[in-house]
Design a protein around this motif. Sequence first.
Motif, short mmCIF file in Angstrom:
data_model
loop_
_atom_site.label_atom_id
_atom_site.label_comp_id
_atom_site.label_asym_id
_atom_site.label_seq_id
_atom_site.Cartn_x
_atom_site.Cartn_y
_atom_site.Cartn_z
N ARG A 198 0.84 -1.21 0.00
CA ARG A 198 0.00 0.00 0.00
C ARG A 198 0.87 1.25 0.00
N ALA A 199 1.94 1.26 0.82
CA ALA A 199 2.84 2.41 0.88
C ALA A 199 3.59 2.58 -0.44
N ASN A 200 4.01 1.48 -1.02
CA ASN A 200 4.75 1.54 -2.28
C ASN A 200 3.89 2.14 -3.38
N ARG A 201 2.63 1.75 -3.42
CA ARG A 201 1.71 2.30 -4.43
C ARG A 201 1.47 3.79 -4.19
N ALA A 202 1.36 4.15 -2.92
CA ALA A 202 1.16 5.57 -2.59
C ALA A 202 2.36 6.40 -3.02
N SER A 203 3.56 5.83 -2.91
CA SER A 203 4.77 6.57 -3.27
C SER A 203 4.88 6.80 -4.77
N GLU A 204 4.20 5.97 -5.56
CA GLU A 204 4.25 6.12 -7.02
C GLU A 204 3.54 7.39 -7.48
N SER A 205 2.52 7.77 -6.73
CA SER A 205 1.76 8.98 -7.11
C SER A 205 2.13 10.19 -6.26
N ASP A 206 2.81 9.95 -5.15
CA ASP A 206 3.17 11.04 -4.25
C ASP A 206 4.62 10.90 -3.81
N PRO A 207 5.55 11.65 -4.43
CA PRO A 207 6.97 11.55 -4.09
C PRO A 207 7.26 11.85 -2.63
N ALA A 208 6.39 12.58 -1.97
CA ALA A 208 6.61 12.92 -0.57
C ALA A 208 6.60 11.67 0.32
N ASN A 212 9.38 10.83 3.08
CA ASN A 212 9.04 10.57 4.48
C ASN A 212 9.63 9.23 4.95
N ALA A 213 9.56 8.24 4.05
CA ALA A 213 10.11 6.93 4.39
C ALA A 213 11.62 7.03 4.58
N ARG A 214 12.28 7.82 3.72
CA ARG A 214 13.72 7.99 3.85
C ARG A 214 14.08 8.64 5.18
N GLN A 215 13.29 9.59 5.59
CA GLN A 215 13.53 10.26 6.86
C GLN A 215 13.32 9.31 8.05
N LEU A 216 12.30 8.46 7.93
CA LEU A 216 12.04 7.49 9.00
C LEU A 216 13.20 6.48 9.09
N PHE A 217 13.71 6.08 7.93
CA PHE A 217 14.84 5.14 7.95
C PHE A 217 16.08 5.82 8.54
N LEU A 218 16.25 7.10 8.25
CA LEU A 218 17.36 7.84 8.83
C LEU A 218 17.25 7.85 10.35
N ARG A 219 16.04 8.04 10.86
CA ARG A 219 15.83 8.00 12.30
C ARG A 219 16.17 6.61 12.87
N LEU A 220 15.85 5.58 12.08
CA LEU A 220 16.21 4.21 12.49
C LEU A 220 17.73 4.07 12.58
N GLU A 221 18.44 4.57 11.56
CA GLU A 221 19.90 4.49 11.57
C GLU A 221 20.50 5.25 12.75
N GLN A 222 19.85 6.34 13.13
CA GLN A 222 20.35 7.18 14.22
C GLN A 222 19.96 6.65 15.60
N GLY A 223 19.16 5.55 15.60
CA GLY A 223 18.83 4.92 16.87
C GLY A 223 17.63 5.48 17.59
N ASP A 224 16.72 6.13 16.88
CA ASP A 224 15.49 6.65 17.47
C ASP A 224 14.76 5.50 18.18
N ALA A 225 14.52 5.63 19.46
CA ALA A 225 13.98 4.53 20.28
C ALA A 225 12.64 4.02 19.76
N GLU A 226 11.74 4.92 19.39
CA GLU A 226 10.41 4.51 18.92
C GLU A 226 10.51 3.74 17.61
#
Length: 585
Positions: A198-208, A212-226
């Motif tokens: 569902r997210a992948n399909r949404a990204s095809e029509s909305d680059p944002a 947003n996913a890239r930013q969330l993964f960046l938070r994962l790399e930085q160790g964001d607890a949540e």
Amino acid sequence: MQISSHIAQVVCRALDWPAGRCAEVEAGLAVPPDPSLGDASFPCFPLAKERRMAPNQIAADLAARIATDQIIARVEAKGPYLNLFLDRPRVATQVLDEIRRNPDTFGSRDLGRGQTMVLDFSAPNIAKPFHFGHLRSTNLGADLARIFTFQGWRVIRKNYIGDWGTQFGLVIWAWQQWGEEAALEARAIDYLVELYVRANRASESDPAVRENARQLFLRLEQGDAEIVRLWERFRALSLEGFHRTYDRLGIEFDSYDGESAVNSKVQPVIARFLKAGVAHESQGAIVVDVADVLGREIAPCMLQKSDGASTYAARDCAEAIDRHERYGFAANLYVVSRQEDHFAQVFAALGKLAVAEGWPENWPALCENVSFGYVRGMSTRKGEAVWLEAVLDEARDRAARYREERAATGNRAAPDLSGEEQVAISEAVGQAALLYFDVSSRRMTDVTFDWDTVLQFEGNTGPYLQYSHARMSGIFRKSAEAGWLKTPEAGDSGLLVADEEWAVVQELRGFGPALTRAAIQREPFELAHYLYELCSVFNGFYNRHVVLDESDPARSRARLALVSAVRTVLACGLRLLGIQPLEFM
């Protein structure tokens, strides 16, 4: 002593070669296409230059120098070939006795000699479908692991799970948008896959969405607890789903550490490449030139992108170094399809680092990509991948229907079985169809999947091999019921001199060489092809000769011993391919 080794030593002495070259002779031995030409042949073409003689003359000279013995009954030169005829009674006795004495190790050559091999295979991505396309890596890797273990290697089964990257940002973003706790509890990985799609399909029509996913993964790399907590939960749920499939296939791993486990080691490894002068900056990226090593035009191995993010190649370099430090491997194999250039770059980059840092051995040369072709014909009408679990269910159900149809026409070998036993047999037959189809062609071959072909009980299929094993088991049930033939071990194997009997003995001798080829070539096809030939030769014998003949108990005991040997070898080979030998079909 093995028959082939004995022949090789005899020929080696006739050549006045040292014992160290016997393996060379043994590798050159072949079975003539026509039994009238002998039971083993040694082509003399390769010796012409070394001995400065015509191959025909070399063969004639060797034939004159070899005396008969307890194994070799006659020798003759036929053109450039040295043909050897074996003493059938003695060879049959020796082969069958060896199988009876060593049923669990017959055919093993101890090629590994206890050395460690890391075998990387399967490697699905978490929060994504474990689809039919994963079967080839999973099955080929599992087969090779069993074959290498049988050949004396200490095999570390590595499942390098894809558990790192922007796709997890997509899953986390989808969870934040639409996630339902009840659905996750109820359907686990199935629900995670739905969120990802569902997210992948949404990204095809909305680059944002992808940003947003890239930013969330960046938070994962930085160790964001949540974010880390969500990632750990999704990874655990995915692994739980994978385990169900692996358990169903009888496949185990020693490690499920994926990309995330090596993440902290990547930057130190990149720093080592830079310090050693092997890597350099190029347009803001960090790369290693490898064209000079590979001797062809190929892009540099990129370790770090211009935006500072590490690459998959860098993680593979770090992972390979970690494996060597952890296991001290003598071989490191990756069962991964069609990524030859990627692995060539990685191995070449590691080779340069090894030279620059003065490693004691060029161990990157021990790294190898075991690639394979594609499977066509297994997708939905929309072109979407099919879940592997669904394919296994379909195989089981189709096998059940096929067995019912055979029973309805009176073609039935099994007694009345309980419903649970019938389901178990259908599961085993369905898996045999899938798993054998996967290795019935050489691994680099692109193949087309067809249900009607792979489930046949005749021809080159897994069910045919299982049916042959069940047929042999039926012979023993019949002898037990008769009560007059209880000791096949007491049979005189020297009575097995008929052409069809001898053909089976000759085929049994080929088990070890087939396993050696399978290991050296990283090619389970060699074992699969051998088992098919063994069953074909056995069924040719069985269709021409009566095994249980009350008028000739001595010959019956000998033939029952022959059947027992074939069943032992066939069962061993099937298990090495992950296929269950069946007593009933």
